[in-house]
Design an enzyme around this catalytic site. Sequence first.
Site, mmCIF file in Angstrom:
data_model
loop_
_atom_site.group_PDB
_atom_site.id
_atom_site.type_symbol
_atom_site.label_atom_id
_atom_site.label_comp_id
_atom_site.label_asym_id
_atom_site.label_seq_id
_atom_site.Cartn_x
_atom_site.Cartn_y
_atom_site.Cartn_z
ATOM 1 N N GLU A 70 46.687 36.900 46.491
ATOM 2 C CA GLU A 70 45.774 37.822 45.830
ATOM 3 C C GLU A 70 46.544 38.789 44.938
ATOM 4 O OE1 GLU A 70 45.353 37.006 49.053
ATOM 5 O OE2 GLU A 70 43.262 37.256 49.683
ATOM 6 N N THR A 274 35.215 25.946 32.340
ATOM 7 C CA THR A 274 35.744 25.125 33.422
ATOM 8 C C THR A 274 36.901 24.303 32.876
ATOM 9 O OG1 THR A 274 34.155 23.380 32.900
ATOM 10 C CG2 THR A 274 33.546 24.934 34.650
#
Length: 482
Positions: A70, A274
């Site tokens: 993260e 995408t």
Amino acid sequence: MFVSDYAATASSVYTQALSIISSVEPRISDAIGAELADQRASLKLIASENYASLATLLTMGNWLSDKYAEGTIGHRFYAGCRNVDTVESVAAEHARELFGAEYAYVQPHSGIDANLVAYWAILNKRIEAPALERLGAKNVNDLTEADWEELRRTFNEQRVMGMSLDAGGHLTHGFRHNISGKMFSQHSYGTDPETGLIDYDQLLADAREFKPLILVAGYSAYPRRVNFAKMRAIADEVGATLFVDMAHFAGLVAGKVFTGEENPVGYADVVASTTHKSLRGPRGGFLLSTAEYAPFIDKGCPMVLGGPLSHVMAAKAVAFAEARTADFQAYAQQVADNAQTLAEGLLRRGVRLVTGGTDNHLVLLDVESSFELTGRQAESALLDAGVVTNRNSIPRDPNGAWYTSGIRVGTPALTARGFGAAEFDRVAELIANVLANTTPVTASTGKPGKAKYTLADGVADRTKAASAEMLAANPLYPGLEL
């Protein structure tokens, strides 16, 4: 398209991998093998699907999957992320260079994730940051409870304007059942009733009246190109941020088929996409933006996202690298050329097409007016014959979003297998023949059924035989044997 010198090596790798998987759970290894067999044996015409290269696929199966990371490059909430930093840096570098963007963010797990990051980055830049500056606060933790409640109410009052679902937009462009339609006050723009094309003058009039904070451009089932210079001008006139969702046509942008005013990069403030559709990469998402939006997009985690999928970011890097080649540009052009051929072949055989044709990678058939079928009946009949498509709404669809009146087909996947003009004209013939030989079945109530149908005897077998001949001549992953 996927001929390579490493097919024999790949065969050995996949055989060993499936053997290891089978030793733990054979049903999974069997399903993986069966999926390859199914894809090899069917005409895949779903516009949002493609085939990734073996290099891209192999990149995902490694121990990068085991690492939490993260945060952003060089600023992680976990230790030991230097290799993830390398992977993310390389992927972002390739994305910036490929699309000519100032900034790239490759962490989103999917297209919807990418769109959510985009929305909240825009909200944070346009709403939160000015509020914090006005109140003399560094971040939201410095706000009083009253200030925080006021900011939250302000977030909820913002407006988004995107293409309606039946006109070809996506669920995430403000559809009321999607989170985008619940986050914002939403207004949709449609297409001209006669032509099916975007009416930019009407769009401008609607935007002037609605005054959105965010103007969304892009599509999921609109078979034409968009003029992003006009979209930019509309956004500027009403003070909106221009956000482009290019998930479907990113490969045509990367492959230099869409250039100038048809290339959203350089006109949009934020672009989301995408990687697995026309880009032919792994399943995932990414964002591009101007430099001023970069610090807000960088907060995608923890704002919207959890830990990035490092193994998938690595595969994105490989796919972006592949897309920077001359071979990919040739592929992208062939995708567009094949779509033209497919559309012309369908039109010659009496099939009505939304907008009367295509100039991108997809074709939208109106099966209601052409064959008196619902999209669900047409989709199912074609699948019976080994032709994989998806039902799709058409503008002002009388059958709604579930049964629909349309079928969407696209050329990226079969182009990746090597299909050219001759094959796609034959595909058009097969589709038209299947649909002409499909009859809707009346429901027990006496009303026309929307799901049931009959397919004339022998049509499915003949279609599969004709498809098998073309597929055998254009094998998927040639030389790969399991």
